[in-house]
Design a protein around this motif. Structure first.
Motif, PDB file in Angstrom:
ATOM      1  N   THR A 119       0.837  -1.201   0.000  1.00  0.00           N
ATOM      2  CA  THR A 119       0.000   0.000   0.000  1.00  0.00           C
ATOM      3  C   THR A 119       0.871   1.251   0.000  1.00  0.00           C
ATOM      4  O   THR A 119       0.438   2.312  -0.429  1.00  0.00           O
ATOM      5  CB  THR A 119      -0.945   0.031   1.220  1.00  0.00           C
ATOM      6  OG1 THR A 119      -0.172  -0.078   2.420  1.00  0.00           O
ATOM      7  CG2 THR A 119      -1.958  -1.101   1.150  1.00  0.00           C
ATOM      8  N   ASP A 142       8.047  -5.945  -5.146  1.00  0.00           N
ATOM      9  CA  ASP A 142       6.925  -5.011  -5.190  1.00  0.00           C
ATOM     10  C   ASP A 142       6.942  -3.999  -4.052  1.00  0.00           C
ATOM     11  O   ASP A 142       6.308  -2.967  -4.137  1.00  0.00           O
ATOM     12  CB  ASP A 142       5.585  -5.733  -5.280  1.00  0.00           C
ATOM     13  CG  ASP A 142       5.279  -6.637  -4.098  1.00  0.00           C
ATOM     14  OD1 ASP A 142       6.163  -6.834  -3.233  1.00  0.00           O
ATOM     15  OD2 ASP A 142       4.161  -7.162  -4.047  1.00  0.00           O
ATOM     16  N   THR A 145       7.988  -0.912  -5.669  1.00  0.00           N
ATOM     17  CA  THR A 145       7.172  -0.408  -6.797  1.00  0.00           C
ATOM     18  C   THR A 145       5.707  -0.443  -6.388  1.00  0.00           C
ATOM     19  O   THR A 145       5.252   0.385  -5.634  1.00  0.00           O
ATOM     20  CB  THR A 145       7.412  -1.231  -8.082  1.00  0.00           C
ATOM     21  OG1 THR A 145       7.142  -2.610  -7.814  1.00  0.00           O
ATOM     22  CG2 THR A 145       8.836  -1.069  -8.599  1.00  0.00           C
ATOM     23  N   ARG A 146       4.996  -1.465  -6.876  1.00  0.00           N
ATOM     24  CA  ARG A 146       3.583  -1.652  -6.581  1.00  0.00           C
ATOM     25  C   ARG A 146       3.247  -3.131  -6.803  1.00  0.00           C
ATOM     26  O   ARG A 146       3.947  -3.830  -7.530  1.00  0.00           O
ATOM     27  CB  ARG A 146       2.713  -0.753  -7.446  1.00  0.00           C
ATOM     28  CG  ARG A 146       2.883  -0.989  -8.932  1.00  0.00           C
ATOM     29  CD  ARG A 146       2.542   0.253  -9.753  1.00  0.00           C
ATOM     30  NE  ARG A 146       2.925   0.091 -11.140  1.00  0.00           N
ATOM     31  CZ  ARG A 146       4.155   0.249 -11.603  1.00  0.00           C
ATOM     32  NH1 ARG A 146       5.140   0.574 -10.802  1.00  0.00           N
ATOM     33  NH2 ARG A 146       4.420   0.075 -12.879  1.00  0.00           N
ATOM     34  N   GLY A 151       4.562  -3.756 -11.744  1.00  0.00           N
ATOM     35  CA  GLY A 151       5.468  -3.430 -10.648  1.00  0.00           C
ATOM     36  C   GLY A 151       6.589  -4.448 -10.525  1.00  0.00           C
ATOM     37  O   GLY A 151       7.753  -4.088 -10.290  1.00  0.00           O
TER      38      GLY A 151
END
Length: 167
Positions: A119, A142, A145-146, A151
């Motif tokens: 998050t 991740d 990143t995301r 990601g």
């Protein structure tokens, strides 16, 4: 190996929590729904359901189907420390209202993901963090990143660039 600033950055990462429920059926069981996967937007408990073998296009008369259910982030957070048996029953009751035609499974597995999706990623470190240069020690994923496929690719590319520049 890591300095105070790096440690602070790594500790700033936050993740959502959620549950996954797997329902496993005997060979020959029919799951009678017209979809392979469904994203649910109007349920406080369930966010995603898939008929996993159908979604993966591996339906077989010898292997029973399986259903995978993912909960919402809110549900996961609210029930993070709840009794797993109670959480399982809650998810099953919501699933029954969404897909009332589901047959009784041969077995069920309820899995808690304390760390499900990022998050809040590590700030100022797109894709990776070099922890040490001699020998080279890099972390990525991740958390830098995301939490989606792009990601993961972005982090992998960033890691590859970092390794390449140290060769």
């Amino acid at each position: 190996v890591i300095n105070g600033s790096q440690k602070q950055q790594l500790e700033s990462v936050s993740y959502s929590s959620r549950y996954a429920l797997g329902l496993f059926y005997e060979a020959g069981t029919r799951i009678d729904v017209p979809w392979a996967a469904q994203y649910i937007t109007d349920n406080p408990c369930i966010r995603f359901i898939s008929i996993d073998n159908k979604k993966r296009n591996v339906e077989s008369p010898e292997i029973g189907p399986s259903v995978v259910v993912h909960t919402t982030v809110t549900f996961g957070s609210e029930h993070l420390d709840s009794d797993p048996a109670e959480v399982q029953q809650l998810i099953l009751s919501h699933l029954q209202t969404i897909v009332p035609s589901l047959p009784k499974p041969a077995s069920i597995k309820c899995q808690k993901w304390r760390y499900s999706q990022v998050t809040k990623a590590v700030p100022c470190c797109p894709g990776r963090m070099i922890l040490h240069t001699q020998p080279l020690l890099i972390c990525g994923g991740d958390g830098f990143t995301r939490s989606n496929f792009d990601g993961c690719i972005d982090s992998a590319m960033s890691l590859a660039e970092a390794v390449k520049s140290h060769l």
